[in-house]
Design a protein around this motif. Structure first.
Motif, short mmCIF file in Angstrom:
data_model
loop_
_atom_site.label_atom_id
_atom_site.label_comp_id
_atom_site.label_asym_id
_atom_site.label_seq_id
_atom_site.Cartn_x
_atom_site.Cartn_y
_atom_site.Cartn_z
N TRP A 136 -0.74 8.83 -4.03
CA TRP A 136 0.23 9.39 -3.08
C TRP A 136 0.89 10.67 -3.59
CZ3 TRP A 136 -1.15 7.68 1.22
CH2 TRP A 136 -1.32 6.33 1.51
N LYS A 190 -5.16 3.25 -6.93
CA LYS A 190 -5.98 3.41 -5.73
C LYS A 190 -5.34 4.38 -4.75
CE LYS A 190 -8.36 0.74 -2.15
NZ LYS A 190 -8.59 -0.63 -1.58
N HIS A 191 -4.01 4.39 -4.69
CA HIS A 191 -3.27 5.28 -3.80
C HIS A 191 -2.20 5.99 -4.63
CE1 HIS A 191 -5.16 3.47 -0.29
NE2 HIS A 191 -4.84 2.28 -0.76
N VAL A 231 0.82 -1.21 0.00
CA VAL A 231 0.00 0.00 0.00
C VAL A 231 0.86 1.27 0.00
CG1 VAL A 231 -0.18 0.18 2.51
CG2 VAL A 231 -2.02 1.07 1.07
#
Length: 219
Positions: free
Chosen positions: A125, A122-123, A116
């Motif tokens: 960052w 999805k991420h 993650v």
């Protein structure tokens, strides 16, 4: 602390601050304090829990760490090294097409980080450092413009603080202090519009410009 020092310096020149001026200073301090509290609310909440007040939140994967930031910075440097002049475009460092080619190398360099922690659809960052993001997204050209912006603000603010009447000098010094604080905090945040730090940054330039313009009008 910097703002308080500015107030003391200006007060020494006039010896006495009027009630209206003191009220303005208190208002500025309150606004800055609220902005800082909003920006660091997570840290404040964590400290309150440390004191035994409140309940611990449900544990999740801990990726917000110095290692995680180093991982993101590594990917950002790799992106910049391959696109040094103009970068990959605004917010391009959050796009999979741009960070994807460096994920395998990042996994080898940071083998202990959970999945993650690595950028994904999805991420995303991002880089989470405004200066490095400027290099990755806008290259050396954009970074040079950013440096020029801050240098011009600093020079203009200090010139107004040293040469303007006391009341304008105070405004210029507060603007310079805000700008320096914002410049430091941007080390830990990506370029995101609408956050309190964004407002503080542009308000600081506004204070500096207003003080410099008023000084020029009086000259």
């Amino acid at each position: 602390m910097l703002a308080a020092a500015a107030v003391i310096l200006v007060g020494a020149r006039r010896r006495v601050l009027t009630v209206a001026r003191a009220a303005s200073i208190v208002t500025v301090a309150v606004v800055v304090g609220v902005g800082v509290l909003l920006m660091r609310s997570g840290d404040v909440t964590s400290f309150i829990r440390f004191l035994g007040i409140g309940h611990e939140p449900k544990k999740t994967a801990d990726v917000e760490s110095s290692v995680h930031r180093s991982l993101l910075a590594y990917i950002g440097v790799r992106i910049f090294s391959d696109h040094p002049i103009l970068g990959v475009g605004w917010q391009g460092s959050e796009e999979q097409d741009n960070y994807g080619p460096y994920l395998a190398a990042a996994h080898r360099r940071f083998p202990g980080e959970p999945e993650v922690a690595f950028p994904s659809p999805k991420h995303a960052w991002g880089v989470q450092n405004a200066y490095l993001q400027t290099l990755t997204d806008m290259g050396l050209v954009g970074f040079a413009l950013l440096v020029v912006l801050f240098v011009c603000g600093l020079v203009l603010g200090l010139r107004a603080a040293l040469r303007a009447p006391p009341e304008l000098a105070l405004v210029a010094l507060v603007g310079v202090c805000w700008m320096l604080v914002a410049a430091g905090v941007w080390n830990g945040l990506g370029l995101v519009a609408g956050i309190p730090l964004d407002a503080v940054t542009w308000l600081s330039f506004g204070l500096i410009a207003a003080a410099a313009a008023a000084r020029a009008a009086r000259a």
